[in-house]
Design a protein around this motif. Sequence first.
Motif, PDB file in Angstrom:
ATOM      1  N   UNK A   1       0.853  -1.174   0.000  1.00  0.00           N
ATOM      2  CA  UNK A   1       0.000   0.000   0.000  1.00  0.00           C
ATOM      3  C   UNK A   1       0.900   1.238   0.000  1.00  0.00           C
ATOM      4  N   UNK A   2       0.422   2.383  -0.429  1.00  0.00           N
ATOM      5  CA  UNK A   2       1.224   3.602  -0.286  1.00  0.00           C
ATOM      6  C   UNK A   2       1.657   3.751   1.174  1.00  0.00           C
ATOM      7  N   UNK A   3       2.967   3.903   1.410  1.00  0.00           N
ATOM      8  CA  UNK A   3       3.465   3.822   2.783  1.00  0.00           C
ATOM      9  C   UNK A   3       4.599   4.814   3.008  1.00  0.00           C
ATOM     10  N   UNK A   4       4.605   5.365   4.202  1.00  0.00           N
ATOM     11  CA  UNK A   4       5.715   6.188   4.668  1.00  0.00           C
ATOM     12  C   UNK A   4       5.868   5.956   6.165  1.00  0.00           C
TER      13      UNK A   4
ATOM     14  N   UNK B   1      -5.014   6.525  -0.999  1.00  0.00           N
ATOM     15  CA  UNK B   1      -5.792   7.646  -1.490  1.00  0.00           C
ATOM     16  C   UNK B   1      -7.184   7.661  -0.897  1.00  0.00           C
ATOM     17  N   UNK B   2      -7.804   6.482  -0.847  1.00  0.00           N
ATOM     18  CA  UNK B   2      -9.103   6.310  -0.189  1.00  0.00           C
ATOM     19  C   UNK B   2      -9.278   4.822   0.079  1.00  0.00           C
TER      20      UNK B   2
ATOM     21  N   UNK C   1      -7.227   2.948  -3.268  1.00  0.00           N
ATOM     22  CA  UNK C   1      -6.001   3.254  -2.525  1.00  0.00           C
ATOM     23  C   UNK C   1      -4.898   3.867  -3.370  1.00  0.00           C
ATOM     24  N   UNK C   2      -4.884   3.565  -4.678  1.00  0.00           N
ATOM     25  CA  UNK C   2      -3.804   4.053  -5.531  1.00  0.00           C
ATOM     26  C   UNK C   2      -4.216   5.248  -6.383  1.00  0.00           C
TER      27      UNK C   2
ATOM     28  N   UNK D   1      -2.868   6.322 -10.136  1.00  0.00           N
ATOM     29  CA  UNK D   1      -3.463   7.511 -10.740  1.00  0.00           C
ATOM     30  C   UNK D   1      -3.153   8.714  -9.866  1.00  0.00           C
ATOM     31  N   UNK D   2      -2.587   9.760 -10.480  1.00  0.00           N
ATOM     32  CA  UNK D   2      -2.205  10.934  -9.702  1.00  0.00           C
ATOM     33  C   UNK D   2      -2.559  12.215 -10.454  1.00  0.00           C
TER      34      UNK D   2
END
Length: 439
Positions: free
Chosen positions: A342-345, A352-353, A357-358, A429-430
């Motif tokens: 998943x998008x992670x930091x 994203x939601x 998520x992406x 998607x950005x």
Amino acid sequence: MGTFAAIAVFVYGLIPLAFGLPPIWRQPEQVHLSYPGLPGSMLVTWTTLNETDSVVEYGVWGGKLFELSAKGQATLFEDGGFEKRKMFIHRVMLTDLKPGISYVYHCGSDAGWSDMFYLTALKEGADWTPRFALFGDMGNENPQSLARLQKDTQIGMYDAILHIGDFAYDMHEDNARIGDQFMRQVESIAAYVPYMTCPGNHENPYNFSNYRHRFSMPGNTESLWYSWNIGPVHIISFSTEVYFYLNYGLDLLFKQYEWLQKDLEEANRPESRAQRPWIITMGHRPMYCSNADKDDCTQFNSCIRTGLNNTDPPAPGLEDLFYRYGVDLEVWAHEHSYERLWPVYNYTVFNGSKNEPYVNPKAPVHIITGSAGCRERTDPFVPDFRAWSAFRSTDYGYARMQVFNSSHLYLEQVSDDKNGKVIDSIWLVKDKHGPEAWL
């Protein structure tokens, strides 16, 4: 040995082998391409065991064969093994290629020519859709994905291949003959599209000498770190190994970090990011993984992610740097498996939601694809999914990526175990890129 056998050995030229003399070998082999970062160009690299001229003859597909010619030069490479085997690495730059046009070529000299190959010059500008194959950890023993990659490449599915470290298993073995064997094998893909690389841990013997001499990446860092532009993408390749092989010089770690920071600053200038909004990094050892092998990425404070505290001065990690400059996608290998995060930091998921998520994620996306196939087989996972792990597989395979435009990027993982089935895919998607995308 009888009289007749002795005469036969002499007549058929085998007498040099009997006396241990080196063979005469001027035939080109191990042909591979790389993109040197200059529009309208391609770099052709190959090997001979004896010194010859370095020539590429080429022509537009469907036109007169070999009507064009370019010359380069050869450098002597001496392997670090006890035999001190010598070979000549040839490099020829092709220039003034027409974007998107295919060319037929061969390389060598009047002492011997390679087989005939073809290449397609990369399109110029940012307004097109580049396609990639990406993987790491492929050896010359059990290179399970190679046949499928060969077919993909030769039917024109890719504009470039990203090999994310660990070649041959291992290039230096048998006085670098394993490296020769591997480079002959990957000629079936690397002679047709740019074969862009980064170093892995298996390249470390003799200060990464086989890697540094055999590959021809952009810049002047012996292919250890570099960046290049293709379509709407800025790709940064770097060495994770500077954090592990400090015996080769702590200064390399700091030089690379300084270079990374400057490159990311340049890539984030408004005019740069407007033209090439996607920033993708490729490095061998990942920051995160859920494998059960107690490797660096399984540690909460992975040194790639957070740096080293046992050096003077302390060495900075890369997660904060990549986050601060809005890196969109980070691709890794080393673990002989596939894992999508998943998008992670900082171990925190920033989807994203819930449902998408992406779509406009608030942190970089990580992909690990290191199961192309090698003698070490695949790596198992811990039984339970980590909170930041979205999908994982131990199938042999590789990833494909297509960057459609400034906002849409597609990724999929191909399973060679399942006859080429796509076992995972995402759209990233950005609407925004850069550090402001995290806000």
